[in-house]
Design a protein around this motif. Structure first.
Motif, PDB file in Angstrom:
ATOM      1  N   ARG A  70       0.866  -1.204  -0.062  1.00 40.89           N
ATOM      2  CA  ARG A  70      -0.016   0.101  -0.092  1.00 40.89           C
ATOM      3  C   ARG A  70       0.816   1.246   0.073  1.00 40.89           C
ATOM      4  NH1 ARG A  70      -4.872   0.549   3.945  1.00 40.89           N
ATOM      5  NH2 ARG A  70      -5.842   1.397   2.196  1.00 40.89           N
ATOM      6  N   ILE A  71       2.112   1.195   0.763  1.00 35.69           N
ATOM      7  CA  ILE A  71       2.842   2.479   0.675  1.00 35.69           C
ATOM      8  C   ILE A  71       3.705   2.512  -0.693  1.00 35.69           C
ATOM      9  CG2 ILE A  71       4.862   3.261   1.675  1.00 35.69           C
ATOM     10  CD1 ILE A  71       4.087   1.911   4.469  1.00 35.69           C
ATOM     11  N   HIS A  72       4.136   1.358  -1.188  1.00 39.94           N
ATOM     12  CA  HIS A  72       5.072   1.443  -2.329  1.00 39.94           C
ATOM     13  C   HIS A  72       4.632   1.345  -3.813  1.00 39.94           C
ATOM     14  CE1 HIS A  72       7.943   0.918   0.956  1.00 39.94           C
ATOM     15  NE2 HIS A  72       8.684   1.805   0.400  1.00 39.94           N
TER      16      HIS A  72
ATOM     17  N   SER B  51      -5.626   0.982  -7.121  1.00 39.96           N
ATOM     18  CA  SER B  51      -5.985   0.831  -8.586  1.00 39.96           C
ATOM     19  C   SER B  51      -5.902  -0.361  -9.034  1.00 39.96           C
ATOM     20  CB  SER B  51      -4.881   1.995  -9.284  1.00 39.96           C
ATOM     21  OG  SER B  51      -5.109   2.980  -8.871  1.00 39.96           O
ATOM     22  N   ALA B  52      -4.880  -1.168  -8.714  1.00 39.35           N
ATOM     23  CA  ALA B  52      -4.697  -2.563  -9.024  1.00 39.35           C
ATOM     24  C   ALA B  52      -5.839  -3.491  -8.703  1.00 39.35           C
ATOM     25  CB  ALA B  52      -3.350  -3.228  -8.595  1.00 39.35           C
TER      26      ALA B  52
ATOM     27  N   GLU C 107     -10.325  -1.729   4.055  1.00 39.04           N
ATOM     28  CA  GLU C 107     -10.442  -0.945   2.831  1.00 39.04           C
ATOM     29  C   GLU C 107      -9.938  -0.934   1.690  1.00 39.04           C
ATOM     30  OE1 GLU C 107      -7.801   2.157   4.950  1.00 39.04           O
ATOM     31  OE2 GLU C 107      -9.328   2.696   6.524  1.00 39.04           O
ATOM     32  N   LEU C 108      -9.023  -2.218   1.777  1.00 37.83           N
ATOM     33  CA  LEU C 108      -8.576  -2.669   0.163  1.00 37.83           C
ATOM     34  C   LEU C 108      -9.534  -3.454  -0.650  1.00 37.83           C
ATOM     35  CD1 LEU C 108      -6.235  -2.674  -1.844  1.00 37.83           C
ATOM     36  CD2 LEU C 108      -5.305  -4.794  -0.428  1.00 37.83           C
ATOM     37  N   PHE C 109     -10.033  -4.620   0.261  1.00 37.32           N
ATOM     38  CA  PHE C 109     -10.808  -5.504  -0.387  1.00 37.32           C
ATOM     39  C   PHE C 109     -12.268  -5.073  -0.673  1.00 37.32           C
ATOM     40  CE2 PHE C 109      -7.506  -8.449   1.430  1.00 37.32           C
ATOM     41  CZ  PHE C 109      -6.992  -8.717   0.139  1.00 37.32           C
ATOM     42  N   ARG C 110     -12.455  -3.925  -0.099  1.00 33.83           N
ATOM     43  CA  ARG C 110     -14.148  -3.586  -0.556  1.00 33.83           C
ATOM     44  C   ARG C 110     -13.831  -2.899  -1.861  1.00 33.83           C
ATOM     45  NH1 ARG C 110     -14.588   1.048   4.247  1.00 33.83           N
ATOM     46  NH2 ARG C 110     -12.982   2.443   3.248  1.00 33.83           N
TER      47      ARG C 110
END
Ligand code: SF4
Ligand code: SF4
Length: 429
Positions: free
Chosen positions: A305-307, A312-313, A343-346
């Motif tokens: 998530r940082i790098h 978007s991916a 937060e990511l998977f939703r």
């Protein structure tokens, strides 16, 4: 910092001085406690165990008593599960977990009978990696024997391991065996390089998590290194086995510092391992390069998530996945990582994810693996079990292998690691 100490013999059991004179003074931390009791209300063990005096007593109060009156450490320190929720809750930055670790280490070194069943059992639990290394040589046989009802009953009687729990099965091929057979890294890069700290459980029990980690990072163009390593020390800290933890830390720091010199950052798939490497090591030990390792260590999802533009991916990905009930481990919470998976998977099409609340799973590494704590462990986990059952679907998700055991034990659900869901979304079969 003191000079680097050479790795010790694994068999040595000499007590160590956790805080060599003058290296760490916890007085300021103890004085910072203004008795607000916030930590007490956040302690899952105090909530279910009336005899547990709570984090304030285990931390500043016991520390003061010990210094003023040189009295023994109270044996209730062994009932602290090292979940670190009190650390998060304290508004005054009292170093509660450092105090608990110091008290626990001192109690085990100086007061615990080394021939007692409790000590032997705790030593075995703390050194799970050694046991797993032996068991995984003949995994099918060990899985069969450990799965027998009679073995479980004997383990309870002789060692104090709860017969209600199923011993985790060893994989027929460890992660490191897979890695060697595969020929190591499939991507080379001078700019993007990570050293994977897989820990014991992903190596011996759930190599699919380690494989997912490698495939996801390679999909983003990273060269993955898999350095020599030992247990992160998490179960050793929780059982006051600080000499064992120090020996493991010395090996890990030396090996990971070499990877850092080679241009890598360290990533861990287990949130307790990342916590240990970046927070507990520098708090507890004085080893050459320990701060370098701490500063370069990340949890795997956090690192991406940082790098990378991970959001978007995954937003472009489509995956048909059963609904997920996500539990954030206490050690993820301590690192501020408790919301990242949700937060990511939703954002992923075809994935529905529900956070099952902020309660502790109750197993806390080895705490729930002690027969006398089993009922308390299940009572702590009850809130999470109910929320999982109320959520859609019957697949759980978490980053911590022992929380996964507890989720499966309490609900019967299949449990995934976020990296496995990410692999399904981003890496073509
Ligand atoms: S670490 Fe967890 S179990 Fe131990 S005192 Fe703190 S909140 Fe309670
Ligand atoms: S939360 Fe912190 S300040 Fe409040 S009682 Fe606990 S240790 Fe003391």
């Amino acid at each position: 910092m003191s000079k680097h100490q050479p790795p010790c013999d694994d068999e040595a059991t000499e007590p160590i001085e956790v805080f060599p004179e003058g290296a760490l003074d916890l007085r300021a931390g103890a004085d910072a406690c203004y008795k607000c009791t916030t930590c007490e209300t956040s302690c899952p063990v105090a909530e279910v165990d009336d005899e547990f005096p709570g984090p304030k007593f285990q931390g500043p109060e016991q520390w003061r008593l010990k210094r003023k009156e040189d009295q023994d450490i109270d044996d209730s320190i062994l009932s602290c599960s090292n979940c670190l929720r009190c650390d998060n809750a304290c508004p005054s930055e009292v170093p509660l977990s450092q105090m608990h670790n110091e008290a626990r280490g001192e109690y085990v070194d100086e007061q615990m009978t080394k021939l007692s069943r409790e000590y032997v059992r705790n030593r075995i639990l703390a050194n799970y990696g050694l046991l797993a290394g032996i068991g995984s040589k003949v995994p099918r046989l060990v899985n069969f024997v450990m799965g027998l009802g009679v073995t479980r009953k004997l383990n309870e009687k002789l060692l104090g391991l709860p017969s209600e729990r199923e011993f985790p099965a060893f994989a027929t091929q460890t992660f490191r065996e897979w890695w060697r057979k595969r020929g190591g890294a499939q991507v080379e890069s001078d700019d993007k390089r990570v050293a994977y700290f897989h820990g014991c459980y992903s190596n011996y029990n759930t190599p699919e998590v380690g494989k997912a980690m490698v495939r996801v990072f390679e999909a983003f163009g990273y060269e993955v290194l898999v350095p020599e390593q030992r247990c992160s020390g998490t179960p050793m800290f929780a059982n006051g086995m600080l000499s064992d933890a120090r020996r493991a830390a010395e090996t890990n720091v030396e090996s990971l510092a070499a990877a850092i010199d080679d241009g890598a950052d360290v990533v861990a798939s287990c949130t307790s391992c990342s916590l240990s490497l970046r927070t507990e090591y520098p708090e507890l030990f004085d080893i050459d390069r320990i701060d370098d390792v701490s500063e370069h260590t990340y949890e795997a999802l956090e690192y991406l998530r940082i790098h990378e533009d991970l959001e978007s991916a995954v937003a472009d990905a489509e995956v048909d996945h059963p609904a997920l009930a996500y539990h954030a481990p206490c050690h993820a919470r301590n690192q501020g990582l408790d919301r990242q998976a949700v937060e990511l998977f939703r954002e992923v099409d075809g994935v529905s994810i529900e956070d099952v609340g902020d309660s502790c799973s109750g197993i806390s590494g080895t705490y729930g693996w002690k027969a006398e704590k089993y009922e308390a462990s299940m009572a702590i986990g009850e809130e999470m079990f109910h929320h999982m059952e109320a959520a859609d679907g019957e697949v759980g998700m978490t980053e911590c292998p022992t929380c996964a055991m507890q989720m499966e034990h309490g609900t019967g659900y299949e449990i995934k690691h976020p990296l496995q869901v990410l692999e399904a979304a981003l890496v073509p079969e």
